[in-house]
Design a protein around this motif. Structure first.
Motif, PDB file in Angstrom:
ATOM      1  N   PHE A 246      -1.580  51.595  50.051  1.00 11.14           N
ATOM      2  CA  PHE A 246      -0.556  50.564  50.068  1.00 11.14           C
ATOM      3  C   PHE A 246      -0.470  49.807  51.390  1.00 11.14           C
TER       4      PHE A 246
ATOM      5  N   GLU B 241      -0.341  58.109  50.157  1.00 12.72           N
ATOM      6  CA  GLU B 241      -0.922  56.959  49.468  1.00 12.72           C
ATOM      7  C   GLU B 241      -1.354  55.943  50.516  1.00 12.72           C
TER       8      GLU B 241
ATOM      9  N   ALA C 112       1.763  47.815  41.866  1.00 12.15           N
ATOM     10  CA  ALA C 112       1.001  47.492  43.069  1.00 12.15           C
ATOM     11  C   ALA C 112       0.853  45.976  43.235  1.00 12.15           C
TER      12      ALA C 112
ATOM     13  N   ARG D 160      -7.857  55.269  48.550  1.00  9.23           N
ATOM     14  CA  ARG D 160      -6.979  56.001  47.639  1.00  9.23           C
ATOM     15  C   ARG D 160      -7.594  57.335  47.236  1.00  9.23           C
TER      16      ARG D 160
ATOM     17  N   LEU E 103      -2.909  47.000  51.345  1.00 10.95           N
ATOM     18  CA  LEU E 103      -2.434  46.012  50.372  1.00 10.95           C
ATOM     19  C   LEU E 103      -1.336  45.140  50.982  1.00 10.95           C
TER      20      LEU E 103
ATOM     21  N   CYS F  87       9.000  49.554  49.559  1.00  9.42           N
ATOM     22  CA  CYS F  87       8.008  49.585  48.475  1.00  9.42           C
ATOM     23  C   CYS F  87       7.689  51.012  48.053  1.00  9.42           C
TER      24      CYS F  87
ATOM     25  N   GLY G 286      -3.497  43.982  44.345  1.00  6.51           N
ATOM     26  CA  GLY G 286      -2.773  45.128  43.815  1.00  6.51           C
ATOM     27  C   GLY G 286      -3.336  45.577  42.479  1.00  6.51           C
TER      28      GLY G 286
ATOM     29  N   PHE H 161       8.171  51.846  44.239  1.00  3.55           N
ATOM     30  CA  PHE H 161       7.008  52.238  43.448  1.00  3.55           C
ATOM     31  C   PHE H 161       7.286  53.555  42.730  1.00  3.55           C
TER      32      PHE H 161
ATOM     33  N   ASN I 144      -9.946  49.652  49.432  1.00  5.27           N
ATOM     34  CA  ASN I 144      -8.711  50.271  48.953  1.00  5.27           C
ATOM     35  C   ASN I 144      -8.996  51.399  47.957  1.00  5.27           C
TER      36      ASN I 144
ATOM     37  N   LEU J 225      -5.840  49.248  42.242  1.00  7.98           N
ATOM     38  CA  LEU J 225      -5.447  50.402  41.446  1.00  7.98           C
ATOM     39  C   LEU J 225      -6.414  50.643  40.292  1.00  7.98           C
TER      40      LEU J 225
ATOM     41  N   GLN K  41       0.892  51.329  37.063  1.00  5.71           N
ATOM     42  CA  GLN K  41       0.507  51.382  38.471  1.00  5.71           C
ATOM     43  C   GLN K  41      -0.033  50.035  38.946  1.00  5.71           C
TER      44      GLN K  41
END
Length: 263
Positions: free
Chosen positions: A96, A93, A140, A83, A99, A170, A115, A174, A79, A119, A136
């Motif tokens: 996500f 993004e 997440a 990102r 996730l 989401c 999450g 977010f 992840n 991040l 953040q």
């Protein structure tokens, strides 16, 4: 999906309440009349790493074992790398969708931790560490938690459609949460096409501040960054979702760690 015990549920609830307080405290605080600005309570930001450690400790005694931690480390690294490909540019993004899929397969507790760690690791990788990071991480974490709480007896195309809808929701939530984390401290907000200031007014009625915040969010992020994030989530889940879900479920069965959702 491993069922959370009462103690883990309680810890997650307390952590989420503290996280929510971190976001909405400006709307609830009482200030002397005439106050023009307030400073953020940095104690709340300092508490978040401690809260995360407590959550990890509690869940390690209530369902997160060495195999789960190994899986958490692998998915966190993936992840973080994903990102770095977009880092939120124009709303892209890609962090996500993985996730959401992981939370779906491995459950709410795992999703919450993933999450937070995703991040945090991505911030270290992209030099994105700053006062926005705790917000953040918490936002997440809620995304992963919610993915694990989605209805279990859904599979096939219906499951993908459900995850796409969840990903879209989401994306906008977010964006709204991240706006809330900074909006109270931005002075003199005036946007083209809207008369009057959209700034936070310390001590003003909650509904009045929420009204200004809603307009501010609609005009600054909903049609741009948040919609880009929603499109990214949707495309990634539709195109890659079935294959990744199958891979994650196969990994969980071979590790004999959880009974994956959908199996």
């Amino acid at each position: 999906m491993r069922t959370l015990g009462p103690r883990s549920i309680a810890v997650l609830a307390v952590a989420s309440l503290l996280g929510m307080a971190m976001f909405v405290w400006p709307l609830l605080v009482r200030v002397p009349e005439g106050t023009v600005r307030i400073d953020p309570p940095f104690i709340l930001l300092a508490l978040l790493p401690l809260v995360v450690l407590v959550v990890v400790a509690e869940m390690s005694e209530d369902g997160i074992d060495s195999k789960a931690l190994a899986m958490l480390g692998v998915l966190t690294a993936i992840n973080a790398a994903l990102r770095a490909l977009g880092a939120g540019t124009a709303g892209i993004e890609v962090v996500f969708f993985l996730l959401i899929l992981s939370g779906r397969v491995f459950g709410p507790g795992f999703g919450y931790l993933l999450g937070c760690t995703s991040l945090f690791a991505s911030a270290l990788l992209t030099s994105g560490v700053g006062p926005w990071l705790p917000f953040q991480m918490m936002a997440a974490a809620w995304i992963g938690l919610g993915a694990g709480l989605l209805p279990r007896r859904v599979s096939g195309r219906t499951e993908i459609a459900m995850l796409v809808i969840y990903g879209i929701v989401c994306a906008y939530l977010f964006g709204a949460l991240m706006n809330m984390s900074s909006w109270p401290f931005v002075a003199g907000i005036a946007l083209p096409g809207h008369e009057g200031s959209l700034s936070y007014v310390p001590g003003d009625a909650v509904l009045d501040n929420l009204h200004r915040f809603g307009i501010y969010t609609l005009l600054t992020s909903t049609g741009g960054w948040d919609t880009g994030r929603a499109i990214t989530n949707s495309i990634a889940i539709i195109v890659l979702g079935p294959a990744i879900l199958a891979t994650l479920r196969r990994a969980s069965r071979r590790a004999r760690w959880v009974t994956p959702v959908g199996q």
